[in-house]
Design a protein around this motif. Structure first.
Motif, PDB file in Angstrom:
ATOM      1  N   GLN A   1       0.817  -1.208   0.000  1.00 38.16           N
ATOM      2  CA  GLN A   1       0.000   0.000   0.000  1.00 38.16           C
ATOM      3  C   GLN A   1       0.857   1.266   0.000  1.00 38.16           C
ATOM      4  OE1 GLN A   1      -3.301   0.222  -0.352  1.00 38.16           O
ATOM      5  NE2 GLN A   1      -3.301  -1.981  -0.631  1.00 38.16           N
ATOM      6  N   VAL A   2       2.130   1.129   0.303  1.00 36.15           N
ATOM      7  CA  VAL A   2       3.035   2.278   0.375  1.00 36.15           C
ATOM      8  C   VAL A   2       3.900   2.296  -0.882  1.00 36.15           C
ATOM      9  CG1 VAL A   2       4.831   3.396   1.750  1.00 36.15           C
ATOM     10  CG2 VAL A   2       3.062   2.030   2.884  1.00 36.15           C
ATOM     11  N   ASP A   3       3.832   3.388  -1.649  1.00 32.76           N
ATOM     12  CA  ASP A   3       4.497   3.456  -2.944  1.00 32.76           C
ATOM     13  C   ASP A   3       5.999   3.242  -2.898  1.00 32.76           C
ATOM     14  OD1 ASP A   3       2.193   3.773  -4.381  1.00 32.76           O
ATOM     15  OD2 ASP A   3       2.290   5.965  -4.396  1.00 32.76           O
ATOM     16  N   TYR A   4       6.679   3.817  -1.905  1.00 33.28           N
ATOM     17  CA  TYR A   4       8.136   3.707  -1.909  1.00 33.28           C
ATOM     18  C   TYR A   4       8.594   2.257  -1.719  1.00 33.28           C
ATOM     19  CZ  TYR A   4       8.527   3.410   3.213  1.00 33.28           C
ATOM     20  OH  TYR A   4       8.443   3.017   4.515  1.00 33.28           O
ATOM     21  N   LEU A   5       7.778   1.407  -1.102  1.00 36.57           N
ATOM     22  CA  LEU A   5       8.130  -0.004  -0.968  1.00 36.57           C
ATOM     23  C   LEU A   5       8.011  -0.748  -2.296  1.00 36.57           C
ATOM     24  CD1 LEU A   5       6.360  -0.873   2.404  1.00 36.57           C
ATOM     25  CD2 LEU A   5       8.802  -0.498   2.017  1.00 36.57           C
ATOM     26  N   ASN A   6       7.179  -0.243  -3.174  1.00 34.46           N
ATOM     27  CA  ASN A   6       6.943  -0.885  -4.471  1.00 34.46           C
ATOM     28  C   ASN A   6       7.985  -0.528  -5.514  1.00 34.46           C
ATOM     29  OD1 ASN A   6       4.594  -2.050  -3.510  1.00 34.46           O
ATOM     30  ND2 ASN A   6       3.370  -0.267  -4.059  1.00 34.46           N
TER      31      ASN A   6
ATOM     32  N   THR B   1      10.385  -1.368 -10.621  1.00 30.85           N
ATOM     33  CA  THR B   1      11.529  -1.069 -11.491  1.00 30.85           C
ATOM     34  C   THR B   1      12.070  -2.359 -12.100  1.00 30.85           C
ATOM     35  OG1 THR B   1      12.099   0.888 -10.200  1.00 30.85           O
ATOM     36  CG2 THR B   1      13.851  -0.066 -11.569  1.00 30.85           C
ATOM     37  N   PHE B   2      12.191  -3.381 -11.283  1.00 31.04           N
ATOM     38  CA  PHE B   2      12.676  -4.672 -11.765  1.00 31.04           C
ATOM     39  C   PHE B   2      11.742  -5.264 -12.817  1.00 31.04           C
ATOM     40  CE2 PHE B   2      12.516  -9.362 -11.174  1.00 31.04           C
ATOM     41  CZ  PHE B   2      13.780  -9.673 -11.651  1.00 31.04           C
ATOM     42  N   LEU B   3      10.444  -5.305 -12.522  1.00 30.76           N
ATOM     43  CA  LEU B   3       9.491  -5.938 -13.433  1.00 30.76           C
ATOM     44  C   LEU B   3       9.260  -5.139 -14.711  1.00 30.76           C
ATOM     45  CD1 LEU B   3       6.892  -7.263 -10.867  1.00 30.76           C
ATOM     46  CD2 LEU B   3       8.601  -8.587 -12.126  1.00 30.76           C
ATOM     47  N   SER B   4       9.497  -3.839 -14.676  1.00 31.16           N
ATOM     48  CA  SER B   4       9.290  -3.032 -15.879  1.00 31.16           C
ATOM     49  C   SER B   4      10.533  -2.982 -16.765  1.00 31.16           C
ATOM     50  CB  SER B   4       8.842  -1.620 -15.502  1.00 31.16           C
ATOM     51  OG  SER B   4       9.870  -0.967 -14.790  1.00 31.16           O
ATOM     52  N   ASN B   5      11.621  -3.581 -16.326  1.00 33.14           N
ATOM     53  CA  ASN B   5      12.835  -3.621 -17.134  1.00 33.14           C
ATOM     54  C   ASN B   5      12.639  -4.633 -18.267  1.00 33.14           C
ATOM     55  OD1 ASN B   5      15.377  -4.040 -18.238  1.00 33.14           O
ATOM     56  ND2 ASN B   5      16.433  -4.079 -16.273  1.00 33.14           N
TER      57      ASN B   5
ATOM     58  N   TYR C   1      -2.243 -14.913   2.275  1.00 31.78           N
ATOM     59  CA  TYR C   1      -1.339 -13.841   2.689  1.00 31.78           C
ATOM     60  C   TYR C   1       0.104 -14.323   2.692  1.00 31.78           C
ATOM     61  CZ  TYR C   1       0.954 -10.246   5.384  1.00 31.78           C
ATOM     62  OH  TYR C   1       1.830  -9.280   5.792  1.00 31.78           O
ATOM     63  N   GLN C   2       0.336 -15.523   3.216  1.00 32.59           N
ATOM     64  CA  GLN C   2       1.690 -16.061   3.253  1.00 32.59           C
ATOM     65  C   GLN C   2       2.244 -16.272   1.839  1.00 32.59           C
ATOM     66  OE1 GLN C   2       1.657 -19.592   5.664  1.00 32.59           O
ATOM     67  NE2 GLN C   2       1.699 -18.434   7.574  1.00 32.59           N
ATOM     68  N   ILE C   3       1.424 -16.765   0.942  1.00 35.42           N
ATOM     69  CA  ILE C   3       1.876 -16.976  -0.436  1.00 35.42           C
ATOM     70  C   ILE C   3       2.268 -15.645  -1.073  1.00 35.42           C
ATOM     71  CG2 ILE C   3       1.147 -17.695  -2.752  1.00 35.42           C
ATOM     72  CD1 ILE C   3      -0.501 -19.911  -1.331  1.00 35.42           C
ATOM     73  N   CYS C   4       1.456 -14.610  -0.868  1.00 40.28           N
ATOM     74  CA  CYS C   4       1.786 -13.278  -1.399  1.00 40.28           C
ATOM     75  C   CYS C   4       3.112 -12.778  -0.832  1.00 40.28           C
ATOM     76  CB  CYS C   4       0.685 -12.277  -1.072  1.00 40.28           C
ATOM     77  SG  CYS C   4      -0.847 -12.548  -1.935  1.00 40.28           S
ATOM     78  N   SER C   5       3.311 -12.997   0.447  1.00 40.05           N
ATOM     79  CA  SER C   5       4.560 -12.566   1.091  1.00 40.05           C
ATOM     80  C   SER C   5       5.762 -13.293   0.489  1.00 40.05           C
ATOM     81  CB  SER C   5       4.505 -12.825   2.599  1.00 40.05           C
ATOM     82  OG  SER C   5       3.469 -12.074   3.179  1.00 40.05           O
ATOM     83  N   TYR C   6       5.628 -14.587   0.276  1.00 35.14           N
ATOM     84  CA  TYR C   6       6.717 -15.355  -0.336  1.00 35.14           C
ATOM     85  C   TYR C   6       6.986 -14.894  -1.762  1.00 35.14           C
ATOM     86  CZ  TYR C   6       7.643 -18.840   3.276  1.00 35.14           C
ATOM     87  OH  TYR C   6       8.049 -19.469   4.428  1.00 35.14           O
ATOM     88  N   LEU C   7       5.929 -14.679  -2.532  1.00 34.29           N
ATOM     89  CA  LEU C   7       6.120 -14.224  -3.913  1.00 34.29           C
ATOM     90  C   LEU C   7       6.839 -12.879  -3.948  1.00 34.29           C
ATOM     91  CD1 LEU C   7       2.680 -15.275  -5.450  1.00 34.29           C
ATOM     92  CD2 LEU C   7       4.924 -16.267  -5.992  1.00 34.29           C
ATOM     93  N   ALA C   8       6.451 -11.959  -3.060  1.00 34.55           N
ATOM     94  CA  ALA C   8       7.118 -10.649  -3.002  1.00 34.55           C
ATOM     95  C   ALA C   8       8.583 -10.813  -2.614  1.00 34.55           C
ATOM     96  CB  ALA C   8       6.394  -9.728  -2.018  1.00 34.55           C
TER      97      ALA C   8
END
Length: 184
Positions: free
Chosen positions: A107-112, A117-121, A152-159
């Motif tokens: 939810q916080v932009d600076y964390l994203n 940046t990685f995924l848009s390369n 929630y745990q799966i999302c955390s692992y994927l991130a």
């Protein structure tokens, strides 16, 4: 004029994309896919990020620019919108996790910023994963997936996996250009 009689759509749609938890997992065992998908062994692309983990045997992933063979206890990252195909050995068993970028954002932009940046390369298309520590994280996520109802745990692992990949893959100044309108 080019005939389109034998052409098919290369775009593959995630059937869960409009659900509250848009993760779509394919379990492919000895050339049988569950849930059943047509053309899962044909050249295609999708808007989702793909993480494929090999449980048995080996698979080969090809894009227009690269080809890798991935064996048991290894994985591969395929970025969104990358044209690719997976072929496997007769005894292969692998699990593919398809998820939209939004599933691993905060939810916080600076964390994203790092992940986006990685995924848009556009130079980051396909990356084989052999590092023991990263494979261990993928195994843990796969085990949690088997237990179900741990979204929630799966999302955390994927991130975490995508964040670690962004540390491993150096930014490139090379530009890779290719055209994805291909008729097969």
């Amino acid at each position: 004029m080019t005939t389109m009689e034998n052409a098919f759509e290369l775009y593959s749609k995630n059937p869960n994309i409009h659900k509250s938890f848009p993760l779509f997992v394919l379990d492919v065992n000895q050339d049988k896919c569950y849930p059943k998908r047509q053309r899962f062994h044909e050249m295609h692309w999708h808007d989702e990020i793909q993480l494929t983990y090999v449980l048995e045997g080996n698979i080969t992933i090809r894009t227009l620019n690269a080809s890798y063979t991935i064996s048991k206890n290894q994985a591969v990252f395929i970025n969104k919108q990358v044209l690719h195909i997976i072929t496997d050995s007769q005894n292969a068993h692998y699990r593919t996790y398809l998820f939209p970028e939004s599933l691993i954002l905060f939810q916080v932009d600076y964390l994203n910023q790092k992940i986006q940046t990685f995924l848009s390369n556009t130079n980051v298309t396909l990356y084989p994963i052999f590092q023991d520590k990263l494979i261990q994280i993928i195994k843990e996520m796969d085990s949690i997936y088997q237990q179900r109802d741990n979204e929630y745990q799966i999302c955390s692992y994927l991130a975490l996996i995508i964040s670690k990949l962004s540390d491993l893959i150096p930014p490139s100044n090379k530009t890779i250009e290719y055209h994805q309108n291909i008729y097969i």
